[in-house]
Scaffold this motif. Structure first.
Motif, PDB file in Angstrom:
ATOM      1  N   ASP A   1      84.698 122.958  -0.271  1.00  0.00           N
ATOM      2  CA  ASP A   1      85.596 124.182  -0.646  1.00  0.00           C
ATOM      3  C   ASP A   1      86.861 123.728  -1.559  1.00  0.00           C
ATOM      4  N   ILE A   2      87.486 125.041  -2.095  1.00  0.00           N
ATOM      5  CA  ILE A   2      88.786 124.832  -2.719  1.00  0.00           C
ATOM      6  C   ILE A   2      89.737 125.618  -2.108  1.00  0.00           C
ATOM      7  N   HIS A   3      90.880 125.238  -2.142  1.00  0.00           N
ATOM      8  CA  HIS A   3      91.975 126.446  -1.516  1.00  0.00           C
ATOM      9  C   HIS A   3      93.305 125.994  -2.318  1.00  0.00           C
ATOM     10  N   LYS A   4      93.550 125.080  -2.987  1.00  0.00           N
ATOM     11  CA  LYS A   4      94.738 124.829  -3.848  1.00  0.00           C
ATOM     12  C   LYS A   4      94.748 125.011  -5.277  1.00  0.00           C
ATOM     13  N   CYS A   5      95.935 125.576  -5.928  1.00  0.00           N
ATOM     14  CA  CYS A   5      95.960 125.889  -7.277  1.00  0.00           C
ATOM     15  C   CYS A   5      97.369 125.281  -7.681  1.00  0.00           C
ATOM     16  N   LEU A   6      97.194 124.659  -8.856  1.00  0.00           N
ATOM     17  CA  LEU A   6      98.388 124.057  -9.511  1.00  0.00           C
ATOM     18  C   LEU A   6      98.772 124.781 -10.522  1.00  0.00           C
ATOM     19  N   PHE A   7     100.146 125.052 -10.697  1.00  0.00           N
ATOM     20  CA  PHE A   7     100.766 125.559 -11.770  1.00  0.00           C
ATOM     21  C   PHE A   7     101.720 124.782 -12.627  1.00  0.00           C
ATOM     22  N   PRO A   8     101.501 124.144 -13.667  1.00  0.00           N
ATOM     23  CA  PRO A   8     102.329 123.633 -14.582  1.00  0.00           C
ATOM     24  C   PRO A   8     103.204 124.458 -15.154  1.00  0.00           C
ATOM     25  N   VAL A   9     104.599 124.650 -14.616  1.00  0.00           N
ATOM     26  CA  VAL A   9     105.472 125.504 -15.369  1.00  0.00           C
ATOM     27  C   VAL A   9     106.958 124.777 -15.719  1.00  0.00           C
ATOM     28  N   ALA A  10     106.732 123.433 -16.145  1.00  0.00           N
ATOM     29  CA  ALA A  10     107.965 122.777 -16.433  1.00  0.00           C
ATOM     30  C   ALA A  10     108.303 123.163 -17.867  1.00  0.00           C
ATOM     31  N   GLY A  11     107.434 123.889 -18.611  1.00  0.00           N
ATOM     32  CA  GLY A  11     107.340 124.007 -20.159  1.00  0.00           C
ATOM     33  C   GLY A  11     108.771 124.820 -20.536  1.00  0.00           C
ATOM     34  N   GLY A  28      95.657 115.562  -3.267  1.00  0.00           N
ATOM     35  CA  GLY A  28      95.103 114.515  -2.671  1.00  0.00           C
ATOM     36  C   GLY A  28      93.522 114.516  -3.193  1.00  0.00           C
ATOM     37  N   HIS A  29      92.350 114.515  -2.300  1.00  0.00           N
ATOM     38  CA  HIS A  29      91.142 114.292  -2.703  1.00  0.00           C
ATOM     39  C   HIS A  29      90.378 115.469  -2.529  1.00  0.00           C
ATOM     40  N   GLU A  30      90.806 116.596  -3.057  1.00  0.00           N
ATOM     41  CA  GLU A  30      90.049 118.153  -3.095  1.00  0.00           C
ATOM     42  C   GLU A  30      89.792 118.453  -4.545  1.00  0.00           C
ATOM     43  N   ALA A  31      88.831 119.227  -4.795  1.00  0.00           N
ATOM     44  CA  ALA A  31      88.641 119.919  -6.117  1.00  0.00           C
ATOM     45  C   ALA A  31      89.876 120.841  -5.960  1.00  0.00           C
ATOM     46  N   PHE A  32      90.292 121.430  -7.074  1.00  0.00           N
ATOM     47  CA  PHE A  32      91.702 122.448  -7.158  1.00  0.00           C
ATOM     48  C   PHE A  32      91.489 123.037  -8.390  1.00  0.00           C
ATOM     49  N   ALA A  33      92.336 124.046  -8.372  1.00  0.00           N
ATOM     50  CA  ALA A  33      92.446 124.985  -9.433  1.00  0.00           C
ATOM     51  C   ALA A  33      93.480 124.467 -10.447  1.00  0.00           C
ATOM     52  N   VAL A  34      93.690 124.891 -11.779  1.00  0.00           N
ATOM     53  CA  VAL A  34      94.988 124.939 -12.302  1.00  0.00           C
ATOM     54  C   VAL A  34      95.049 126.087 -13.351  1.00  0.00           C
ATOM     55  N   LEU A  35      96.233 126.851 -13.067  1.00  0.00           N
ATOM     56  CA  LEU A  35      96.319 128.119 -13.663  1.00  0.00           C
ATOM     57  C   LEU A  35      97.627 128.061 -14.447  1.00  0.00           C
ATOM     58  N   LEU A  36      97.407 128.341 -15.974  1.00  0.00           N
ATOM     59  CA  LEU A  36      98.611 128.438 -16.834  1.00  0.00           C
ATOM     60  C   LEU A  36      99.126 129.824 -16.926  1.00  0.00           C
ATOM     61  N   ALA A  37     100.258 130.125 -16.286  1.00  0.00           N
ATOM     62  CA  ALA A  37     100.607 131.698 -16.190  1.00  0.00           C
ATOM     63  C   ALA A  37     100.906 132.327 -17.562  1.00  0.00           C
ATOM     64  N   ASP A  38     101.096 131.469 -18.637  1.00  0.00           N
ATOM     65  CA  ASP A  38     100.979 132.399 -19.955  1.00  0.00           C
ATOM     66  C   ASP A  38      99.973 132.903 -20.628  1.00  0.00           C
TER      67      ASP A  38
END
Ligand code: G1P
Length: 281
Positions: free
Chosen positions: A6-16, A125-135
């Motif tokens: 299962d998947i429970h982490k989401c990454l938000f790249p927000v450095a731009g 780590g070693h899990e599937a994860f989501a990435v969301l670009l907030a714009d």
């Protein structure tokens, strides 16, 4: 049969930097720009929560502290309005804060979206994860149901592979997106055969553009480590997923619901009008 992960982490790249919104973004992260009364990043986190995710990882940079503050208690303010009618304004953000974990890491150099995601490896780590670009702001489909990321996560549960969200864009707009080509295996679901980052219209393999929603399997980090800088001299997530698609299934899904490009002034204003109408009339 492989083990269901299962998947429970989401990454938000927000450095731009958000240069398109200068001077508004000179001292404020672009992700804190409000659509009516809620910052863009909160819409993103709420979409991830709706998808069933509760661990939110932010890849930040210099000048982005307001994002961490937004998801933290603000004692003075909260005490001031405690017991007044204004307290209801904080209901949504309190719900977000009480339901999720927030993890912040800094990307010290701006070397591209792929590099930002690789920076987040210790969070994932070693899990599937989501990435969301907030714009990319995705609205709830008119027909009901979950927003884009929820649709991707559901599909992930079935297929257990990397999945990207796509939509059709005008042929002359391909230079702003990663563009896929693939074979439609079910209505609106494609098995990806190729992907190009920001192709000129004459080089684009299709008009199916990647929108800022991804579910990635953790082997993406290995592909990213082997991805040289591409378009704009940056490490592109598109190139890493392309390499993955040469070796294993990668899906692209035409998600339901309107997407607003809040990285552009026109899309931002369009989203503002849409949500204003929804909330006030
Ligand atoms: C990024 C990705 C691109 C994708 C787009 C979606 O580009 O590199 O593949 O199509 O997000 O918004 P950016 O908008 O950061 O230039």
């Amino acid at each position: 049969m492989t083990e269901q992960v299962d998947i429970h982490k989401c990454l938000f790249p927000v450095a731009g930097y958000g240069t398109r919104f200068l001077p508004a973004t000179k001292a404020m992260p672009k992700e804190m720009l409000p659509i009516v009364d809620k910052p863009l990043i909160q819409y993103g986190v709420e979409e991830a929560m709706e998808a069933g995710l509760y661990s939110m990882g932010f890849i930040t940079g210099r000048g982005k502290r307001a994002i961490a503050d937004h998801f933290d208690t603000s004692f003075e303010l909260e005490q001031q309005i405690q017991g007044t009618s204004k307290e209801s304004y904080l209901t949504d953000i309190r719900n977000v804060m009480d339901s999720c974990d927030f993890i912040f890491m800094r990307q010290r150099e701006m070397l591209g979206l792929g590099h930002a995601i690789l920076t987040g490896e210790p969070i994932i780590g070693h899990e599937a994860f989501a990435v969301l670009l907030a714009d990319d702001l995705c609205a709830t489909p008119e027909s009901g149901g979950k927003r884009a990321l929820g649709q991707l996560v559901e599909l992930y549960r079935k297929h257990q592979c990397t999945i990207v969200a796509i939509e059709e864009v005008p042929a002359d707009a391909t230079g702003s997106y990663g563009v896929i080509s693939g074979e439609e295996i079910e209505p609106d679901i494609y098995r990806v055969t190729d992907m190009v980052e920001k192709p000129k219209p004459e080089d684009a393999p299709s008009n199916l553009a990647i929108i800022g929603r991804y579910v990635l399997t953790p082997d993406i980090f290995e592909y990213l480590r082997n991805t040289p800088p591409g378009a704009n001299g940056e490490v592109q997530i598109t190139d890493a997923i392309r390499a993955m698609a040469q070796e294993k299934p990668v899906l692209a899904v035409k998600f339901k619901g309107h997407r607003f490009d809040c990285g552009s002034i026109a899309g931002y204003v369009e989203a503002t009008n849409y949500y204003f109408k929804k909330q006030y009339g």
